[in-house]
Design a protein around this motif. Structure first.
Motif, PDB file in Angstrom:
ATOM      1  N   LEU A   1     -17.204   9.089   8.011  1.00 28.54           N
ATOM      2  CA  LEU A   1     -17.015  10.494   7.643  1.00 28.54           C
ATOM      3  C   LEU A   1     -15.676  10.765   6.958  1.00 28.54           C
ATOM      4  CD1 LEU A   1     -18.701  12.298  10.681  1.00 28.54           C
ATOM      5  CD2 LEU A   1     -19.528  12.183   8.321  1.00 28.54           C
ATOM      6  N   PRO A   2     -14.534  10.288   7.471  1.00 30.11           N
ATOM      7  CA  PRO A   2     -13.290  10.519   6.725  1.00 30.11           C
ATOM      8  C   PRO A   2     -13.317   9.928   5.313  1.00 30.11           C
ATOM      9  CG  PRO A   2     -12.800   9.923   8.979  1.00 30.11           C
ATOM     10  CD  PRO A   2     -14.267   9.687   8.786  1.00 30.11           C
ATOM     11  N   PRO A   3     -13.817   8.690   5.105  1.00 29.41           N
ATOM     12  CA  PRO A   3     -13.954   8.218   3.723  1.00 29.41           C
ATOM     13  C   PRO A   3     -14.847   9.101   2.868  1.00 29.41           C
ATOM     14  CG  PRO A   3     -14.052   6.356   5.218  1.00 29.41           C
ATOM     15  CD  PRO A   3     -14.068   7.595   6.066  1.00 29.41           C
ATOM     16  N   MET A   4     -15.941   9.626   3.424  1.00 19.67           N
ATOM     17  CA  MET A   4     -16.786  10.549   2.656  1.00 19.67           C
ATOM     18  C   MET A   4     -16.006  11.791   2.260  1.00 19.67           C
ATOM     19  SD  MET A   4     -20.417  10.442   4.692  1.00 19.67           S
ATOM     20  CE  MET A   4     -21.617   9.122   4.443  1.00 19.67           C
ATOM     21  N   GLY A   5     -15.183  12.296   3.187  1.00 20.01           N
ATOM     22  CA  GLY A   5     -14.347  13.447   2.857  1.00 20.01           C
ATOM     23  C   GLY A   5     -13.357  13.137   1.747  1.00 20.01           C
ATOM     24  N   ILE A   6     -12.779  11.939   1.786  1.00 17.29           N
ATOM     25  CA  ILE A   6     -11.853  11.514   0.724  1.00 17.29           C
ATOM     26  C   ILE A   6     -12.568  11.471  -0.613  1.00 17.29           C
ATOM     27  CG2 ILE A   6     -10.493   9.551  -0.125  1.00 17.29           C
ATOM     28  CD1 ILE A   6      -9.849   8.921   2.828  1.00 17.29           C
ATOM     29  N   ILE A   7     -13.762  10.870  -0.629  1.00 19.54           N
ATOM     30  CA  ILE A   7     -14.528  10.762  -1.871  1.00 19.54           C
ATOM     31  C   ILE A   7     -14.848  12.142  -2.425  1.00 19.54           C
ATOM     32  CG2 ILE A   7     -16.707   9.982  -2.879  1.00 19.54           C
ATOM     33  CD1 ILE A   7     -14.643   7.771  -2.268  1.00 19.54           C
ATOM     34  N   ALA A   8     -15.182  13.088  -1.556  1.00 18.76           N
ATOM     35  CA  ALA A   8     -15.486  14.453  -2.009  1.00 18.76           C
ATOM     36  C   ALA A   8     -14.267  15.065  -2.701  1.00 18.76           C
ATOM     37  CB  ALA A   8     -15.922  15.309  -0.823  1.00 18.76           C
ATOM     38  N   GLU A   9     -13.074  14.870  -2.133  1.00 19.06           N
ATOM     39  CA  GLU A   9     -11.862  15.429  -2.741  1.00 19.06           C
ATOM     40  C   GLU A   9     -11.595  14.797  -4.102  1.00 19.06           C
ATOM     41  OE1 GLU A   9     -10.304  17.992  -1.228  1.00 19.06           O
ATOM     42  OE2 GLU A   9     -11.833  17.788   0.331  1.00 19.06           O
ATOM     43  N   ILE A  10     -11.740  13.492  -4.189  1.00 21.89           N
ATOM     44  CA  ILE A  10     -11.462  12.783  -5.445  1.00 21.89           C
ATOM     45  C   ILE A  10     -12.459  13.194  -6.526  1.00 21.89           C
ATOM     46  CG2 ILE A  10     -11.371  10.513  -6.546  1.00 21.89           C
ATOM     47  CD1 ILE A  10     -10.392   9.369  -3.880  1.00 21.89           C
TER      48      ILE A  10
END
Length: 591
Positions: free
Chosen positions: A301-310
């Motif tokens: 989930l945190p990596p998915m959140g990072i990808i969404a921001e990028i």
């Protein structure tokens, strides 16, 4: 939805003075985030090195016919000198192989990827994104880091224990783990300490996000990364105590004479184990996997959140389906607690119970696919900026898709019976956490590095690092899927002893070469990381022209983060708004 305005004065603390209190025992969330970042990267390097030793063994597991111990290669001579008992002539003892396997898995998951995604980026970025001056409990935050570090040191110290490091896998399955040498005790103590650290952090994250948001920042205006961290913190808070209790019970079985996991009349060697009682080894599997499957989403989930921001920043358009994306994360958080037993289809469960967990496993794939769909649809019609963070974000999408698709056969009991404990499982899981999560975390490092250190990383070195990471990764993990479908089992130091593994043994050499290439490919990243600290291009406050609140303060942020408390006027991804003077409209900019 309401905001949580009116917090800054109540949670402010004086700026620390002196090197020790400012950079070592710091209570500043930014310093603690960087401490987690550096420490977890070091642990990842240690775990990666263990994997390289294992792949060296698997590439050429037995001496060739013309082997001459008096004419060792340079590498074999070095390994023979470094591990004279565990790797004589550069060939690995099976016990040492299983020790490395257990520690590699433990380090990469609990000391590497989870603290990097949750504690490092979460600590540094989340308070900035909600406009907070710090975390709700700064001293608890400091305690979380130092508890984590102590736990990691205890785990590594297991190599010095009589009998060496734990050799019961990263899952520590009983009863093998109960009768294992002393290193397993170190593992259990280290895990209890690390879990305690995670609980400290989870409580802090939840309280901070619910109570310290800036004026106007309702829950519906939170960035996706903050939602990912909130769901992750709840998962940790609810799931980790179960494993902590289970680990304490296993520790008692080892040192206090109990038999929670030791069955009656357990034969150990040629005699009945002296502490054999009425325990049940399957109980440990239930307790472990009740945590470990939510842990998969703690990894994701945190990596998915990072990808969404990028993606939002580099497509210059709002994310597609913000509400659906956030709702899917919340649904994953709920469903992750009712799928654990699909890891236990071989344990003898009833067919009706297995069918239930097949259903829940397939159900949880729906919100995961929804998240991937939202991220893919966000690319449609976009003016994409192909910088280094975006390259890693784009690579994450197909890699995560492969990880998800290869997991479907493991969710069906009939196919799992054949694939269980083979290299197929290893290939699937690593596609989730390496080309998946780890790729996203590397992208996040490039994305938020300017905010952390005030300078940008080199784009040239970054793109070299990207290609030298993504290509070898696929040559490491995809062949494992092929080997697993042939039936090659994991945890075998010499797989060629089983004749059915001979047709796919050649892939192990290719995997070994790719793994070494992947290791070399991290050198540009290490050089880039440290070179950019002094010589990187000055970043300024908002080098990406992004909209969320972390880009509304200086780079790096001062003590307290914001000169004046920010106020939020809109959602997190207002890009390319018709009539606006620029193609981005920051959350804190008044209409």
């Amino acid at each position: 939805m309401t905001d949580a305005h009116g917090h800054a004065g109540a949670h402010a603390h004086a700026e620390p003075q002196g090197f020790i209190w400012k950079y070592v025992f710091s209570v500043d969330h930014k310093v603690i985030g960087i401490q987690y970042l550096v420490t977890s990267l070091v642990f990842l390097l240690i775990g990666f090195s263990m994997m390289l030793l294992m792949r060296w063994q698997l590439a050429i597991p037995t001496p060739p016919d013309d082997f001459d111990p008096e004419k060792l290669s340079l590498i074999r001579s070095f390994l023979n000198w470094l591990f004279p008992e565990s790797m004589p002539y550069g060939f690995m003892d099976p016990v040492f192989y299983n020790q490395l396997g257990a520690m590699h898995g433990t380090i990469m998951v609990f000391l590497g990827i989870v603290p990097l995604g949750v504690a490092a980026f979460g600590n540094y970025v989340m308070p900035l994104q909600i406009g907070a001056p710090d975390m709700a409990f700064p001293r608890l935050n400091m305690a979380s880091y130092w508890t984590f570090l102590v736990g990691g040191i205890v785990l590594l110290a297991s190599f010095l224990a009589p009998g060496g490091a734990p050799q019961s896998g990263w899952t520590s399955y009983a009863p093998l783990s109960v009768v294992a040498p002393a290193g397993q005790t170190y593992w259990l103590i280290g895990m209890v300490i690390i879990i305690t650290s995670s609980l400290f952090g989870a409580i802090n994250f939840i309280v901070t996000m619910l109570n310290m948001r800036a004026k106007g920042l309702t829950m519906g205006r939170l960035p996706v990364f903050c939602w990912a961290q909130l769901v992750t913190a709840v998962l940790l808070l609810l799931a980790f105590p179960v494993l902590e209790a289970g680990a304490i019970l296993q520790l008692l079985d080892r040192v206090a004479g109990t038999s929670f996991y030791i069955p009656k009349d357990l034969i150990y060697g040629s005699t009945v184990f002296p502490r054999a009682g009425g325990g049940n080894p399957i109980l440990w599997q239930h307790l472990f996997w009740f945590l470990a499957h939510p842990e998969v989403y703690v990894l994701l989930l945190p990596p998915m959140g990072i990808i969404a921001e990028i993606i939002a920043t580099n497509t210059r358009k709002p994310l597609f389906g913000y509400r659906e994306l956030v709702g899917s994360m919340l649904l994953i958080g709920v469903l992750s607690f009712i799928v654990w037993a699909h890891h236990m289809f071989l344990s003898g469960m009833r067919t009706s119970l297995a069918s239930l967990f097949v259903t829940t496993t397939l159900t949880i794939s729906v919100p995961a696919v929804a998240i991937l769909t939202c991220l893919l649809m966000s690319l449609r019609g976009a003016s994409i900026r192909f910088n280094t963070p975006m390259l890693f974000a784009l690579a994450f999408l197909p890699m995560f898709a492969i990880g998800g698709l290869t997991g479907l056969p493991l969710g069906f009991a009939p196919t799992d019976l054949h694939l269980h404990d083979t290299y197929y499982v290893i290939g699937h899981f690593h596609y989730v956490v390496a080309p998946g999560s780890l790729i996203a975390l590397l992208g996040g490092t490039y994305y938020w590095y300017p905010k952390m250190f005030g300078r940008r990383m080199s784009e040239k070195l970054g793109k070299i690092h990207f290609w030298m990471t993504v290509i070898p990764m696929n040559f490491v993990f995809f062949p494992m899927l092929i080997q697993g479908m042939y039936g090659m089992q994991r945890r075998l130091a010499v797989p060629v002893e089983q004749s059915h593994n001979l047709p796919v043994q050649g892939w192990s050499l290719i995997i070994g070469i790719a793994a070494a290439t992947l290791f070399v490919g991290q050198i540009p990243f290490i050089i880039n990381f440290f070179w950019s600290l002094r010589s990187g291009e000055a970043a300024g406050e908002n080098p990406w022209n992004a909209t969320t609140l972390e880009w509304a303060c200086p780079s790096p942020p001062p003590h307290g983060n914001f000169a004046t408390e920010p106020e939020v006027f809109r959602g997190p991804y207002e890009y390319s708004v018709p009539g606006h003077k620029t193609d981005y409209w920051p959350q804190d900019e008044a209409a």
